[in-house]
Design an enzyme around this catalytic site. Structure first.
Site, PDB file in Angstrom:
ATOM      1  N   TYR A  21     -47.291  18.466   4.204  1.00 54.63           N
ATOM      2  CA  TYR A  21     -47.631  19.104   5.447  1.00 54.63           C
ATOM      3  C   TYR A  21     -49.010  18.547   6.159  1.00 54.63           C
ATOM      4  O   TYR A  21     -49.678  19.457   6.733  1.00 54.63           O
ATOM      5  CB  TYR A  21     -47.974  20.824   5.083  1.00 54.63           C
ATOM      6  CG  TYR A  21     -46.735  21.556   4.897  1.00 54.63           C
ATOM      7  CD1 TYR A  21     -46.106  22.036   5.900  1.00 54.63           C
ATOM      8  CD2 TYR A  21     -46.198  21.709   3.469  1.00 54.63           C
ATOM      9  CE1 TYR A  21     -44.912  22.966   5.511  1.00 54.63           C
ATOM     10  CE2 TYR A  21     -44.967  22.232   3.422  1.00 54.63           C
ATOM     11  CZ  TYR A  21     -44.397  23.038   4.313  1.00 54.63           C
ATOM     12  OH  TYR A  21     -43.218  23.703   4.081  1.00 54.63           O
ATOM     13  N   TYR A 148     -40.156  32.456   4.146  1.00 51.84           N
ATOM     14  CA  TYR A 148     -40.356  31.214   3.731  1.00 51.84           C
ATOM     15  C   TYR A 148     -40.061  31.290   2.197  1.00 51.84           C
ATOM     16  O   TYR A 148     -40.718  32.235   1.629  1.00 51.84           O
ATOM     17  CB  TYR A 148     -41.828  30.679   3.781  1.00 51.84           C
ATOM     18  CG  TYR A 148     -41.934  29.329   3.190  1.00 51.84           C
ATOM     19  CD1 TYR A 148     -41.583  28.192   3.656  1.00 51.84           C
ATOM     20  CD2 TYR A 148     -42.662  29.453   1.745  1.00 51.84           C
ATOM     21  CE1 TYR A 148     -41.680  27.093   2.877  1.00 51.84           C
ATOM     22  CE2 TYR A 148     -42.932  28.025   1.185  1.00 51.84           C
ATOM     23  CZ  TYR A 148     -42.306  27.039   1.864  1.00 51.84           C
ATOM     24  OH  TYR A 148     -42.503  25.831   1.303  1.00 51.84           O
ATOM     25  N   ASP A 240     -38.383  37.697  -4.335  1.00 50.13           N
ATOM     26  CA  ASP A 240     -39.398  36.403  -4.344  1.00 50.13           C
ATOM     27  C   ASP A 240     -40.749  36.779  -4.477  1.00 50.13           C
ATOM     28  O   ASP A 240     -41.417  37.042  -3.771  1.00 50.13           O
ATOM     29  CB  ASP A 240     -38.987  35.647  -3.131  1.00 50.13           C
ATOM     30  CG  ASP A 240     -39.829  34.094  -3.341  1.00 50.13           C
ATOM     31  OD1 ASP A 240     -40.691  34.093  -4.008  1.00 50.13           O
ATOM     32  OD2 ASP A 240     -39.630  33.287  -2.599  1.00 50.13           O
ATOM     33  N   LYS A 269     -46.662  29.744  -8.922  1.00 47.92           N
ATOM     34  CA  LYS A 269     -47.807  29.848  -8.378  1.00 47.92           C
ATOM     35  C   LYS A 269     -48.653  30.056  -9.279  1.00 47.92           C
ATOM     36  O   LYS A 269     -49.299  29.446 -10.066  1.00 47.92           O
ATOM     37  CB  LYS A 269     -47.928  30.545  -7.053  1.00 47.92           C
ATOM     38  CG  LYS A 269     -47.457  29.746  -5.924  1.00 47.92           C
ATOM     39  CD  LYS A 269     -47.762  30.168  -4.445  1.00 47.92           C
ATOM     40  CE  LYS A 269     -47.234  29.629  -3.296  1.00 47.92           C
ATOM     41  NZ  LYS A 269     -47.565  28.254  -3.173  1.00 47.92           N
TER      42      LYS A 269
END
Length: 430
Positions: A21, A148, A240, A269
């Protein structure tokens, strides 16, 4: 003896590395980090940075946590890796057992992968093949606008269309995007779903918080009603929790705000406390049974070389043990309380719009007069301003957010709040 300098490392990095990114041509100097401890990261010159975004939302208990490090070391000297097809090991069994005890009671099986995107890919493949194995054909996917879910092709397909996905538009599969629910649009959403329900394989969603979209938040009661309707229509649901899992929303999982249960859940994560890569997809026995067959063609043909890696399992077990400690739960409650007070201060600031928080997540929009955008240049200026003050905050355009590690102290959090207020007061858009 060669002396390693910050400038030297930056030059070597630019010569060989391509960062995520990041537009490398216009990027500021990359900061070489040599040490992490607690809520702080240290660069080569000794400057410390308070990691207020938990290094992309993964670090739960602080950097280089000694307990997790010890457990990984113990595992490393015992078993570092074994193929998970035809073999198993205690850490994977224990992790699955421990995780399932904390999830909605319909979750019955655990499938391991290696990051959030692949956890989503597995979930999508489960849903599509679930109908295929039963001789049905349902090819449509339902997802929220602004979603996302990751950067692999399946995850991109179910993510909101943006500049991120534009080069690949013609290669993404069909998805029906709907608005996130609220009291005023629920009936309209139900009508949209009713018209295509027979073709929908699954509905995938980020519960309560759409993270990368700008920390957009919506209410559990509205999601509950939408989930209940999807259940009545026979639509499988993928929750999610890659971002929201493991305490971020103030509860262990966003699922604990909901009365309805998803069919499939995705995790990554914070799963290992930010120590090692790992992804998990859990599913109900109903989903699993669609693959349970004497027919080998009904197998879920998906796997990764490092599936259920013992080191990552050991890290996840240690992180989960720390997460469930009373001290950690009290820290989460304290962060939540402090956020709730600071949000009220932000609401009164003339440069702030839409201040919001849930659990340890706090966000607000820097007022620009033309909405929010990931590409708003104010984000880069704010990022650099916070860096100068010794804080790592990575705004999503003009959306500023906090996702601190649970080890952050009340004093450190107050320091962050004070600096945010000072930056807002002094900041002038060029």
């Amino acid at each position: 003896m060669n002396t390693i300098t910050q400038t030297g490392l930056q030059q070597r990095d630019r010569a060989v590395n391509w960062h995520p990114y990041t537009q490398m041509k216009t990027a500021d100097d990359i900061i070489p980090v040599v040490k992490g401890e607690g809520a702080y990261l240290y660069d080569l010159e000794g400057k410390k940075y308070l990691d207020v975004v938990s290094s992309w939302w993964v670090t739960l208990h602080g950097h280089a946590h000694p307990y997790i490090a010890q457990k990984v070391f113990e595992q490393l000297t015992t078993l570092e890796q074994v193929i998970f097809a035809g073999f198993t090991h205690e850490p994977a069994i224990q992790l699955s057992e421990n995780l399932l005890k904390l999830l909605p009671d319909n979750q019955g099986k655990v499938f391991y992968s290696d990051n959030g995107s692949t956890a989503v890919e597995v979930a999508l493949k489960m849903c599509i093949q679930y109908t295929y194995n039963q001789g049905k054909k349902k090819n449509k996917i339902l997802a929220f606008k602004n979603a996302y879910h990751g950067d692999t092709f399946g995850a991109m397909s179910v993510s909101g269309k943006s500049y991120w996905t534009r080069p690949f538009e013609n290669m993404l599969f069909e998805v029906v995007f709907i608005d996130t629910p609220h009291a005023g649009n629920l009936e309209d959403l139900k009508r949209q779903i009713e018209n295509i329900a027979d073709e929908v394989a699954c509905f995938i969603y980020e519960p309560l918080v759409q993270g990368a979209a700008g920390m957009l938040m919506y209410q559990a009661r509205d999601l509950d009603e939408l989930m209940k309707y999807c259940r009545a229509q026979g639509i499988l649901m993928i929750q999610d929790e890659v971002f929201t899992g493991f305490g971020r929303t103030g509860k262990l999982f966003a699922a604990r705000y909901l009365s309805e249960q998803p069919d499939i859940m995705c995790f990554s994560k914070g799963l290992t406390g930010g120590t090692m890569p790992m992804g998990i997809t859990t599913c109900s026995e109903q989903v699993y049974e669609a693959f349970w067959s004497d027919d080998r063609h009904k197998t879920l043909f998906h796997g990764h070389s490092f599936t259920a890696n013992p080191l990552a399992c050991a890290a996840a077990l240690a992180s989960m043990e720390l997460l469930l400690k009373e001290e950690t739960q009290m820290n989460i409650k304290q962060i939540t309380r402090q956020h709730s007070v600071f949000v009220k201060t932000l609401e009164l600031h003339p440069k702030v719009e839409n201040a919001r928080h849930i659990g340890t997540i706090l966000a607000f929009d820097f007022k620009t007069g033309y909405g929010t955008s990931y590409f708003n240049e104010v984000g880069k200026k704010l990022y650099n301003e916070f860096l100068q003050r010794g804080m790592i905050m990575r705004p999503l355009g003009n959306v500023i957010y906090l996702v601190p590690p649970y080890c952050i102290t009340s004093e450190e959090l107050d320091y962050v709040y004070r600096n945010i207020t000072e930056v807002l007061d002094q900041f002038k858009e060029q």
